[in-house]
Design a protein around this motif. Structure first.
Motif, PDB file in Angstrom:
ATOM      1  N   PHE A 151      69.135 -31.941  32.391  1.00 54.95           N
ATOM      2  CA  PHE A 151      68.629 -33.120  33.097  1.00 54.95           C
ATOM      3  C   PHE A 151      68.686 -32.992  34.622  1.00 54.95           C
ATOM      4  N   GLN A 152      69.788 -32.511  35.141  1.00 55.09           N
ATOM      5  CA  GLN A 152      69.941 -32.353  36.593  1.00 55.09           C
ATOM      6  C   GLN A 152      69.571 -30.935  37.025  1.00 55.09           C
ATOM      7  N   THR A 153      68.586 -30.373  36.341  1.00 58.32           N
ATOM      8  CA  THR A 153      68.196 -28.976  36.535  1.00 58.32           C
ATOM      9  C   THR A 153      67.900 -28.650  37.987  1.00 58.32           C
ATOM     10  N   ASP A 154      67.154 -29.530  38.653  1.00 59.78           N
ATOM     11  CA  ASP A 154      66.711 -29.217  40.010  1.00 59.78           C
ATOM     12  C   ASP A 154      67.831 -29.303  41.039  1.00 59.78           C
ATOM     13  N   LYS A 155      69.025 -29.712  40.601  1.00 60.68           N
ATOM     14  CA  LYS A 155      70.182 -29.724  41.504  1.00 60.68           C
ATOM     15  C   LYS A 155      71.073 -28.497  41.311  1.00 60.68           C
ATOM     16  N   MET A 156      70.693 -27.613  40.391  1.00 64.17           N
ATOM     17  CA  MET A 156      71.573 -26.503  40.018  1.00 64.17           C
ATOM     18  C   MET A 156      71.003 -25.175  40.504  1.00 64.17           C
ATOM     19  N   ASP A 216      71.072 -30.130  50.745  1.00 62.59           N
ATOM     20  CA  ASP A 216      72.032 -29.084  50.382  1.00 62.59           C
ATOM     21  C   ASP A 216      71.891 -28.632  48.935  1.00 62.59           C
ATOM     22  N   GLU A 217      71.313 -29.486  48.089  1.00 64.82           N
ATOM     23  CA  GLU A 217      71.104 -29.124  46.686  1.00 64.82           C
ATOM     24  C   GLU A 217      69.824 -28.327  46.484  1.00 64.82           C
ATOM     25  N   GLY A 218      69.059 -28.128  47.550  1.00 65.70           N
ATOM     26  CA  GLY A 218      67.822 -27.369  47.451  1.00 65.70           C
ATOM     27  C   GLY A 218      66.600 -28.216  47.177  1.00 65.70           C
ATOM     28  N   ARG A 219      66.769 -29.522  47.021  1.00 71.18           N
ATOM     29  CA  ARG A 219      65.632 -30.397  46.733  1.00 71.18           C
ATOM     30  C   ARG A 219      64.882 -30.725  48.020  1.00 71.18           C
ATOM     31  N   LEU A 220      63.558 -30.768  47.929  1.00 71.01           N
ATOM     32  CA  LEU A 220      62.738 -31.098  49.097  1.00 71.01           C
ATOM     33  C   LEU A 220      62.288 -32.553  49.039  1.00 71.01           C
ATOM     34  N   LYS A 221      62.108 -33.128  50.204  1.00 73.99           N
ATOM     35  CA  LYS A 221      61.619 -34.495  50.289  1.00 73.99           C
ATOM     36  C   LYS A 221      60.849 -34.649  51.591  1.00 73.99           C
ATOM     37  N   ILE A 222      60.085 -35.730  51.673  1.00 77.35           N
ATOM     38  CA  ILE A 222      59.446 -36.113  52.927  1.00 77.35           C
ATOM     39  C   ILE A 222      60.248 -37.279  53.475  1.00 77.35           C
ATOM     40  N   LYS A 223      61.083 -36.977  54.469  1.00 75.13           N
ATOM     41  CA  LYS A 223      61.897 -38.024  55.071  1.00 75.13           C
ATOM     42  C   LYS A 223      60.976 -39.069  55.698  1.00 75.13           C
ATOM     43  N   ALA A 268      52.760 -41.943  45.986  1.00 74.06           N
ATOM     44  CA  ALA A 268      52.483 -40.869  46.941  1.00 74.06           C
ATOM     45  C   ALA A 268      53.620 -39.858  46.996  1.00 74.06           C
ATOM     46  N   LYS A 269      54.851 -40.324  46.903  1.00 70.01           N
ATOM     47  CA  LYS A 269      55.999 -39.407  46.901  1.00 70.01           C
ATOM     48  C   LYS A 269      55.876 -38.404  45.758  1.00 70.01           C
ATOM     49  N   TYR A 270      55.477 -38.887  44.595  1.00 75.86           N
ATOM     50  CA  TYR A 270      55.315 -37.983  43.447  1.00 75.86           C
ATOM     51  C   TYR A 270      54.111 -37.072  43.632  1.00 75.86           C
ATOM     52  N   ASP A 271      53.020 -37.624  44.114  1.00 73.10           N
ATOM     53  CA  ASP A 271      51.824 -36.809  44.337  1.00 73.10           C
ATOM     54  C   ASP A 271      52.105 -35.659  45.300  1.00 73.10           C
ATOM     55  N   PHE A 272      52.866 -35.934  46.343  1.00 72.74           N
ATOM     56  CA  PHE A 272      53.061 -34.955  47.418  1.00 72.74           C
ATOM     57  C   PHE A 272      54.230 -34.003  47.177  1.00 72.74           C
ATOM     58  N   VAL A 273      55.223 -34.425  46.404  1.00 73.94           N
ATOM     59  CA  VAL A 273      56.437 -33.610  46.265  1.00 73.94           C
ATOM     60  C   VAL A 273      56.738 -33.284  44.802  1.00 73.94           C
ATOM     61  N   ASN A 274      57.129 -34.302  44.031  1.00 69.38           N
ATOM     62  CA  ASN A 274      57.614 -34.045  42.672  1.00 69.38           C
ATOM     63  C   ASN A 274      56.598 -33.363  41.774  1.00 69.38           C
ATOM     64  N   ASP A 275      55.307 -33.692  41.958  1.00 69.16           N
ATOM     65  CA  ASP A 275      54.283 -33.192  41.046  1.00 69.16           C
ATOM     66  C   ASP A 275      53.633 -31.895  41.512  1.00 69.16           C
ATOM     67  N   THR A 276      54.162 -31.265  42.548  1.00 66.38           N
ATOM     68  CA  THR A 276      53.625 -29.967  42.952  1.00 66.38           C
ATOM     69  C   THR A 276      54.064 -28.912  41.930  1.00 66.38           C
ATOM     70  N   PRO A 277      53.230 -27.909  41.636  1.00 67.04           N
ATOM     71  CA  PRO A 277      53.487 -27.000  40.509  1.00 67.04           C
ATOM     72  C   PRO A 277      54.814 -26.261  40.575  1.00 67.04           C
ATOM     73  N   HIS A 278      55.161 -25.700  41.726  1.00 63.00           N
ATOM     74  CA  HIS A 278      56.386 -24.907  41.828  1.00 63.00           C
ATOM     75  C   HIS A 278      57.627 -25.771  41.612  1.00 63.00           C
ATOM     76  N   ILE A 279      57.672 -26.926  42.249  1.00 57.77           N
ATOM     77  CA  ILE A 279      58.828 -27.815  42.098  1.00 57.77           C
ATOM     78  C   ILE A 279      58.949 -28.293  40.656  1.00 57.77           C
ATOM     79  N   ALA A 280      57.824 -28.649  40.041  1.00 54.25           N
ATOM     80  CA  ALA A 280      57.857 -29.126  38.654  1.00 54.25           C
ATOM     81  C   ALA A 280      58.320 -28.025  37.694  1.00 54.25           C
ATOM     82  N   ARG A 281      57.822 -26.805  37.866  1.00 54.58           N
ATOM     83  CA  ARG A 281      58.194 -25.714  36.955  1.00 54.58           C
ATOM     84  C   ARG A 281      59.658 -25.327  37.103  1.00 54.58           C
ATOM     85  N   ARG A 282      60.148 -25.286  38.349  1.00 50.99           N
ATOM     86  CA  ARG A 282      61.554 -24.935  38.537  1.00 50.99           C
ATOM     87  C   ARG A 282      62.462 -25.997  37.918  1.00 50.99           C
ATOM     88  N   GLY A 283      62.103 -27.249  38.074  1.00 50.71           N
ATOM     89  CA  GLY A 283      62.950 -28.311  37.550  1.00 50.71           C
ATOM     90  C   GLY A 283      62.728 -28.646  36.090  1.00 50.71           C
TER      91      GLY A 283
END
Length: 434
Positions: A151-156, A216-223, A268-283
């Motif tokens: 579940f917390q895959t993208d934090k590991m 620090d966990e490696g997660r990206l966001k748009i501040k 928009a947050k999901y469109d721009f960050v969470n739903d991008t292919p690389h981030i989705a596949r890694r997590g």
């Protein structure tokens, strides 16, 4: 890929649907009249209704006090528990009608329920079990650790993103320029400011510069966008909780449609960050690999994975977070727009269900993938779900799939290969279910 968008019709199979805007039932359009038997179901649900996860950050973002809740930040509410139990009751009834579950309590080995370690997911899993099997005392499983690799895959560390690839994909999703994307969304920022901030007083979230950052966990966001997203999501949760309309969006929304208009920046947050292919596949690869293995159990495709296999129960219930579901949705290429919700939205207790059917005549196996959710008003008013008041639903479809009396069915072999191709095997780790 396109989907048929639907509300459930009064038909004889589980989770059946009619396409929105059509007056005739799905069976009238069925391409195939085979006799389909439901053999297996795996469902991944978001947790139920909760307050904001950090009130102090909302206060900082808007310079005003926010309505109080009866539970601590981020925890499932009593209202959310009841809404989730209603969803569970409806789901179980569909599965009983299809013969997957017996009447009453489940038999040994027929059910396995597991949740993320967070309180809101553990409590939601308990609510679903109460709704599905009232009085049976079914206890869902959860890891005792704060981070669970499912579940917390993208934090590991094993699934960390490549920052260069992730940032490049975010910029592509933005249209090449962050500030230009912000300018396009200015009307939504203005709308959110009018609801969240006090006129004539500072409004920090509105004035913030948008910057792509990695924590620090490696997660990206748009501040900047992340705060706007949280504001809109909190307004939606207030409405779903049944709070007085004077408290929902500080009285700046009259109904569900107006509340959902305030969630466009959450989308928009999901469109721009969470739903991008690389981030989705890694997590999402860790969870998708377990889904694939579960759907193949009991068929010629079944295999022993050296990293571990899921329990071989006919019904596997997984309670997760909207991040997990968005990753799966992106990897599949599954898109939906339902009711008043924004496109692709994953409301509380929204469920991505995978159902495996066998054609009793030919022996061929198929997968139906569907997303199902209560409407905002069904959650707000705790409306029992039935044929007269069904939840919203969308079916996933691909070339080679067929519309049948039990929904849109895709050949198991083709579907399993699609999942396998989507999985990034460098983002997997050994897993043992709690």
């Amino acid at each position: 890929m396109n989907v048929s968008l639907s509300r459930l019709a009064r038909l004889g199979g589980p989770l059946l649907s009619v396409a929105l805007g059509l007056s005739s039932p799905l069976t009238a359009h069925a391409q195939d009249e085979g006799h389909y038997v439901l053999e297996k179901a795996v469902q991944v649900s978001r947790h139920g209704i909760r307050p904001q996860t950090d009130t102090a950050k909302l206060v900082e973002a808007t310079q005003r006090q926010w309505p109080t809740w009866l539970v601590r930040d981020g925890e499932l509410t009593g209202h959310g528990y009841l809404a989730a139990s209603l969803m569970g009751a409806w789901q179980a009834e569909q599965y009983r009608q299809a013969g997957l579950l017996p009447a009453g309590c489940p038999q040994n080995g027929t059910l396995y329920a597991v949740s993320s370690p967070k309180q809101r997911t553990r409590a939601t899993a308990a609510a679903l079990m109460d709704g599905m099997f009232p009085g049976c005392g079914e206890k869902p499983h959860a890891s005792a650790q704060s981070l669970d690799p499912l579940f917390q895959t993208d934090k590991m560390d094993f699934a960390r993103v490549d920052p260069a690839i992730a940032k490049a994909e975010i910029l592509t999703a933005l249209g090449g320029d962050l500030q230009a994307a912000k300018a396009r969304l200015q009307p939504d920022l203005d709308l959110l400011k009018a609801a969240a901030c006090v006129e004539g007083k500072p409004c920090p979230f509105y004035d913030a510069q948008w910057v792509i950052k990695q924590n620090d966990e490696g997660r990206l966001k748009i501040k900047g966008l992340d705060k706007a997203s949280s504001l809109g999501e909190t307004f939606r949760l207030q409405y779903s909780e049944g709070k007085p309309m004077r408290e929902v969006a500080f009285g700046h929304a009259a109904d569900a449609k107006q509340v959902m208009a305030l969630t466009r920046l959450h989308r928009a947050k999901y469109d721009f960050v969470n739903d991008t292919p690389h981030i989705a596949r890694r997590g999402g690869s860790q969870l998708m690999n377990q889904l694939r293995l579960a759907l193949e159990q009991g068929t010629p495709l079944e295999q022993a994975d050296p990293l571990g296999n899921p329990p071989a129960a006919p019904l596997l219930v997984i309670v997760a977070h909207d991040t997990n579901l968005s990753q799966l949705r992106t990897m599949l290429g599954f898109h939906w727009t339902l009711g008043e919700y924004q496109p692709g939205n994953i409301p509380p207790t929204g469920t991505l269900a995978f159902e495996r059917y066998r054609d009793a005549d030919s022996g061929e196996r198929f997968i139906r993938t569907t997303f199902v959710t209560q409407t905002p008003d069904q959650m707000r008013h705790l409306t029992p779900l039935n044929a007269d008041n069904p939840p919203l639903q969308a079916d996933f479809s691909l070339p080679g799939c067929k519309v049948t009396q039990v929904g849109t069915l895709c050949p198991l072999k083709d579907f399993a290969e699609r999942l396998n191709t989507a999985i990034d095997r460098t983002a997997l780790t050994a897993y043992r279910y709690p």
